[in-house]
Design a protein around this motif. Sequence first.
Motif, PDB file in Angstrom:
ATOM      1  N   VAL A 217       5.704  -6.820   1.865  1.00  0.00           N
ATOM      2  CA  VAL A 217       5.406  -5.392   1.929  1.00  0.00           C
ATOM      3  C   VAL A 217       6.695  -4.650   2.292  1.00  0.00           C
ATOM      4  CG1 VAL A 217       4.023  -3.593   3.037  1.00  0.00           C
ATOM      5  CG2 VAL A 217       3.036  -5.874   2.639  1.00  0.00           C
ATOM      6  N   VAL A 218       7.181  -3.820   1.387  1.00  0.00           N
ATOM      7  CA  VAL A 218       8.394  -3.042   1.635  1.00  0.00           C
ATOM      8  C   VAL A 218       7.998  -1.739   2.322  1.00  0.00           C
ATOM      9  CG1 VAL A 218      10.386  -1.895   0.593  1.00  0.00           C
ATOM     10  CG2 VAL A 218       9.543  -4.061  -0.360  1.00  0.00           C
ATOM     11  N   PRO A 219       8.532  -1.445   3.512  1.00  0.00           N
ATOM     12  CA  PRO A 219       8.188  -0.200   4.207  1.00  0.00           C
ATOM     13  C   PRO A 219       8.522   1.021   3.349  1.00  0.00           C
ATOM     14  CG  PRO A 219       9.425  -1.659   5.647  1.00  0.00           C
ATOM     15  CD  PRO A 219       9.494  -2.257   4.277  1.00  0.00           C
ATOM     16  N   GLY A 220       7.690   2.044   3.475  1.00  0.00           N
ATOM     17  CA  GLY A 220       7.921   3.251   2.695  1.00  0.00           C
ATOM     18  C   GLY A 220       7.011   4.375   3.138  1.00  0.00           C
ATOM     19  N   PRO A 221       7.088   5.512   2.460  1.00  0.00           N
ATOM     20  CA  PRO A 221       6.306   6.694   2.832  1.00  0.00           C
ATOM     21  C   PRO A 221       4.884   6.646   2.293  1.00  0.00           C
ATOM     22  CG  PRO A 221       7.699   7.215   0.972  1.00  0.00           C
ATOM     23  CD  PRO A 221       8.014   5.799   1.325  1.00  0.00           C
ATOM     24  N   TRP A 222       4.106   5.653   2.724  1.00  0.00           N
ATOM     25  CA  TRP A 222       2.750   5.478   2.231  1.00  0.00           C
ATOM     26  C   TRP A 222       1.837   6.519   2.868  1.00  0.00           C
ATOM     27  CZ3 TRP A 222       1.092  -0.350   1.749  1.00  0.00           C
ATOM     28  CH2 TRP A 222       2.116  -1.081   1.129  1.00  0.00           C
ATOM     29  N   ASN A 223       0.951   7.109   2.044  1.00  0.00           N
ATOM     30  CA  ASN A 223      -0.059   8.012   2.589  1.00  0.00           C
ATOM     31  C   ASN A 223      -1.381   7.270   2.766  1.00  0.00           C
ATOM     32  OD1 ASN A 223      -1.333   7.905   0.037  1.00  0.00           O
ATOM     33  ND2 ASN A 223      -0.238   9.727  -0.691  1.00  0.00           N
ATOM     34  N   GLU A 224      -2.405   7.997   3.175  1.00  0.00           N
ATOM     35  CA  GLU A 224      -3.699   7.360   3.447  1.00  0.00           C
ATOM     36  C   GLU A 224      -4.265   6.675   2.215  1.00  0.00           C
ATOM     37  OE1 GLU A 224      -5.389   6.978   6.219  1.00  0.00           O
ATOM     38  OE2 GLU A 224      -4.041   8.086   7.541  1.00  0.00           O
ATOM     39  N   ARG A 225      -4.155   7.329   1.063  1.00  0.00           N
ATOM     40  CA  ARG A 225      -4.673   6.732  -0.177  1.00  0.00           C
ATOM     41  C   ARG A 225      -3.897   5.463  -0.527  1.00  0.00           C
ATOM     42  NH1 ARG A 225      -7.204   8.390  -4.994  1.00  0.00           N
ATOM     43  NH2 ARG A 225      -7.668   6.452  -6.116  1.00  0.00           N
ATOM     44  N   ASP A 226      -2.581   5.492  -0.327  1.00  0.00           N
ATOM     45  CA  ASP A 226      -1.786   4.294  -0.577  1.00  0.00           C
ATOM     46  C   ASP A 226      -2.259   3.145   0.306  1.00  0.00           C
ATOM     47  OD1 ASP A 226      -0.168   5.747  -2.351  1.00  0.00           O
ATOM     48  OD2 ASP A 226       1.236   6.312  -0.769  1.00  0.00           O
ATOM     49  N   MET A 227      -2.491   3.458   1.581  1.00  0.00           N
ATOM     50  CA  MET A 227      -2.958   2.434   2.521  1.00  0.00           C
ATOM     51  C   MET A 227      -4.275   1.823   2.060  1.00  0.00           C
ATOM     52  SD  MET A 227      -1.149   1.756   5.254  1.00  0.00           S
ATOM     53  CE  MET A 227       0.440   2.374   5.826  1.00  0.00           C
ATOM     54  N   ASP A 228      -5.191   2.679   1.662  1.00  0.00           N
ATOM     55  CA  ASP A 228      -6.501   2.200   1.210  1.00  0.00           C
ATOM     56  C   ASP A 228      -6.357   1.287   0.000  1.00  0.00           C
ATOM     57  OD1 ASP A 228      -7.672   3.658   3.213  1.00  0.00           O
ATOM     58  OD2 ASP A 228      -8.289   5.320   1.922  1.00  0.00           O
ATOM     59  N   ASP A 229      -5.600   1.761  -0.988  1.00  0.00           N
ATOM     60  CA  ASP A 229      -5.472   1.000  -2.233  1.00  0.00           C
ATOM     61  C   ASP A 229      -4.778  -0.332  -2.018  1.00  0.00           C
ATOM     62  OD1 ASP A 229      -6.719   3.034  -3.530  1.00  0.00           O
ATOM     63  OD2 ASP A 229      -5.010   3.680  -4.728  1.00  0.00           O
ATOM     64  N   GLN A 230      -3.692  -0.326  -1.248  1.00  0.00           N
ATOM     65  CA  GLN A 230      -2.955  -1.574  -1.072  1.00  0.00           C
ATOM     66  C   GLN A 230      -3.678  -2.546  -0.149  1.00  0.00           C
ATOM     67  OE1 GLN A 230      -0.681  -2.450  -3.017  1.00  0.00           O
ATOM     68  NE2 GLN A 230      -0.382  -0.443  -3.976  1.00  0.00           N
ATOM     69  N   ALA A 231      -4.475  -2.041   0.772  1.00  0.00           N
ATOM     70  CA  ALA A 231      -5.303  -2.941   1.582  1.00  0.00           C
ATOM     71  C   ALA A 231      -6.320  -3.655   0.697  1.00  0.00           C
ATOM     72  CB  ALA A 231      -6.009  -2.163   2.686  1.00  0.00           C
ATOM     73  N   ILE A 232      -6.921  -2.917  -0.223  1.00  0.00           N
ATOM     74  CA  ILE A 232      -7.845  -3.538  -1.186  1.00  0.00           C
ATOM     75  C   ILE A 232      -7.098  -4.545  -2.053  1.00  0.00           C
ATOM     76  CG2 ILE A 232      -9.308  -3.091  -3.193  1.00  0.00           C
ATOM     77  CD1 ILE A 232      -9.967  -0.360  -1.895  1.00  0.00           C
ATOM     78  N   HIS A 233      -5.899  -4.159  -2.494  1.00  0.00           N
ATOM     79  CA  HIS A 233      -5.065  -5.028  -3.321  1.00  0.00           C
ATOM     80  C   HIS A 233      -4.797  -6.353  -2.600  1.00  0.00           C
ATOM     81  CE1 HIS A 233      -1.190  -5.078  -6.043  1.00  0.00           C
ATOM     82  NE2 HIS A 233      -1.954  -6.108  -6.243  1.00  0.00           N
ATOM     83  N   ILE A 234      -4.335  -6.270  -1.356  1.00  0.00           N
ATOM     84  CA  ILE A 234      -4.000  -7.475  -0.586  1.00  0.00           C
ATOM     85  C   ILE A 234      -5.239  -8.329  -0.336  1.00  0.00           C
ATOM     86  CG2 ILE A 234      -3.214  -8.276   1.675  1.00  0.00           C
ATOM     87  CD1 ILE A 234      -1.321  -5.808   1.684  1.00  0.00           C
ATOM     88  N   ALA A 235      -6.337  -7.693   0.063  1.00  0.00           N
ATOM     89  CA  ALA A 235      -7.570  -8.448   0.305  1.00  0.00           C
ATOM     90  C   ALA A 235      -8.076  -9.112  -0.966  1.00  0.00           C
ATOM     91  CB  ALA A 235      -8.640  -7.530   0.890  1.00  0.00           C
ATOM     92  N   SER A 236      -7.944  -8.418  -2.086  1.00  0.00           N
ATOM     93  CA  SER A 236      -8.417  -8.964  -3.368  1.00  0.00           C
ATOM     94  C   SER A 236      -7.681 -10.242  -3.730  1.00  0.00           C
ATOM     95  CB  SER A 236      -8.243  -7.928  -4.479  1.00  0.00           C
ATOM     96  OG  SER A 236      -8.982  -6.756  -4.215  1.00  0.00           O
ATOM     97  N   MET A 237      -6.408 -10.333  -3.340  1.00  0.00           N
ATOM     98  CA  MET A 237      -5.619 -11.527  -3.635  1.00  0.00           C
ATOM     99  C   MET A 237      -6.126 -12.744  -2.868  1.00  0.00           C
ATOM    100  SD  MET A 237      -1.722 -10.077  -3.591  1.00  0.00           S
ATOM    101  CE  MET A 237      -1.423  -8.311  -3.768  1.00  0.00           C
TER     102      MET A 237
END
Length: 584
Positions: free
Chosen positions: A304-324
């Motif tokens: 996970v590369v740190p960056g200016p993630w917003n709330e929607r980014d957090m939601d989507d990437q959490a789903i992405h990681i869990a899906s893996m």
Amino acid sequence: MTINTQHGSPSFPTASSALAPSSREEMDRAIGVLVEQKDNWVKTPVAERIRIVDSLIADFSALAPRWVAASLQAKGLEEDSPYAGEEWVAGTWALLHSLRQLRQALIDIQQDGHPHIPGPIRTRHDGQVKAQVFPFRPYDRVLFPGVKAEVWMQPGVTAETLASTQAVNYQAPLPTGKVALVLGAGNVASIGPLDVLYKLFTDNQVVLFKANPVNAYLGPLMAEAFHSLIDAGYLRIVHGGAEEGSYLCQHASIDEIHITGSDKTFDAIVFGPGAEGAARKAARQPLVTKRVTGELGNVSPVIVVPGPWNERDMDDQAIHIASMLVNNAGYNCNATRVIIQHKDWALRPQLLQQVRNVLSQLPTRKAYYPGARQRYQDFVAAHPEAEEFGGSNDPQNLPWTLISDVDATNKDDICFTTEAFCSLFAETALDAASVVDYIERAVQFANEQLWGTLNATLLVHPRSLQDPTIAEAVGRAIAQLRYGSIGVNYWAGTSFVLGSTTWGAFPGHEIYDIQSGNDVVHNSLMFSRAQKSVVYAPFRSIPTPPWFTSQARSASKLFRQLTQFEQSPSWLKLPAIVKTAILG
């Protein structure tokens, strides 16, 4: 506390099967037929091979619903389960999709001697050649918007010589054939058939396929779907466990062996089981000297590369990681095993909490793969702080489990050395002075401390890439990661199903330290000197990828449509598919 566990992939206990093992007489007869036909297969014209592929597409399409139904029943899933889509995508669509690509590759070979590369061929500043292999066809731009994939070649391949490294067994076929033994994996329904196709059409060898006892129930269906190869004597299917496998591996008429599974099984084949096998390995005296190839396991990282993630980014990437992790209940060699984060990233706790939130809402799954409960207990015993989610009263299920903040300096931690192959993953954090420094440390950590070289994923925000120093660091990371498949903002495990990408370990493992293996499969463009595949996608894909857990309810319908599409591709079928992808 001392935990009795082994480095690498699990040593799977023997599974029971409803199908009786093949007798030695039956196996000998099957091998005899293949020996008689191996030279004929080498001489089979490309036009006839295309006809066979057409038959395979038609025959497998006809029984695809039965194939899925059998897999769902064995894994304890109902037809309307939110996880049912997995069996359509990895079980049926992936196979038909690859058959379509194989057909086109054979047409290209018939016309020009080698498969056509669908995208540009570029040479990096260091001389390494990379070829864009996906989208493979115009349809893919609609079905996979924004997704691109490249195959990077090994050093020494040039843009001018690249075509000569493709379909080498068609450019200079051997005068005599070979018999290959393919030992199937038991977790994903398409693995065995895809491995069989690769040995037949790319390596140009007839095949004896021994079904894995875990999913041997698919054997009769595979025999039905692949009858065009069986009728001609180019394929035989047998059943059994370790005893039958050992007999076949040492059979004088078996020329090569390919296995998808565990490094422990690979070692048992090459050196023999138990203490005697370990001694042979230490003495570098293999019991089996014929060529043995493997696509094996991995402790798969997500950087996970740190960056200016917003709330929607957090939601989507959490789903992405869990899906893996949760795909196929965690019984995938490409499942996320270690999430790597920057220790000082302010959003690190929030991302972890979002992952917890996703896992807590997901139904748990039956622990259908042998030894899962014991492996799970080994990890939890080593990490009593492990967090469990998605509780169930069903004793057959295992919870989704996260072990966070694992000490990155503990090189011998079970989370780094051992593939869990169950419903569990870990998270660790690295000290770094800057984002660029973190990326470099994360690459080093993944390369040097995590076991295996199969696949790795990077998640990086597009605004981060606007910083030239970060963009350059990400580019270096892709080049320096020693993994056979790399995903940039897309689960690297999708390289398994794209077909035109390679699937296998980073090259260089010898049999005495096999790790994730020593060959590739899938690879429909038939590259003989590939190094890695790289899949790129937008940070937030639109529409949401159907394998995300948030799309689970519509995934079954969508991949059923995609399976039907591959039976007979047409632009007229795309509107309904796109509608399902967007609206469900």
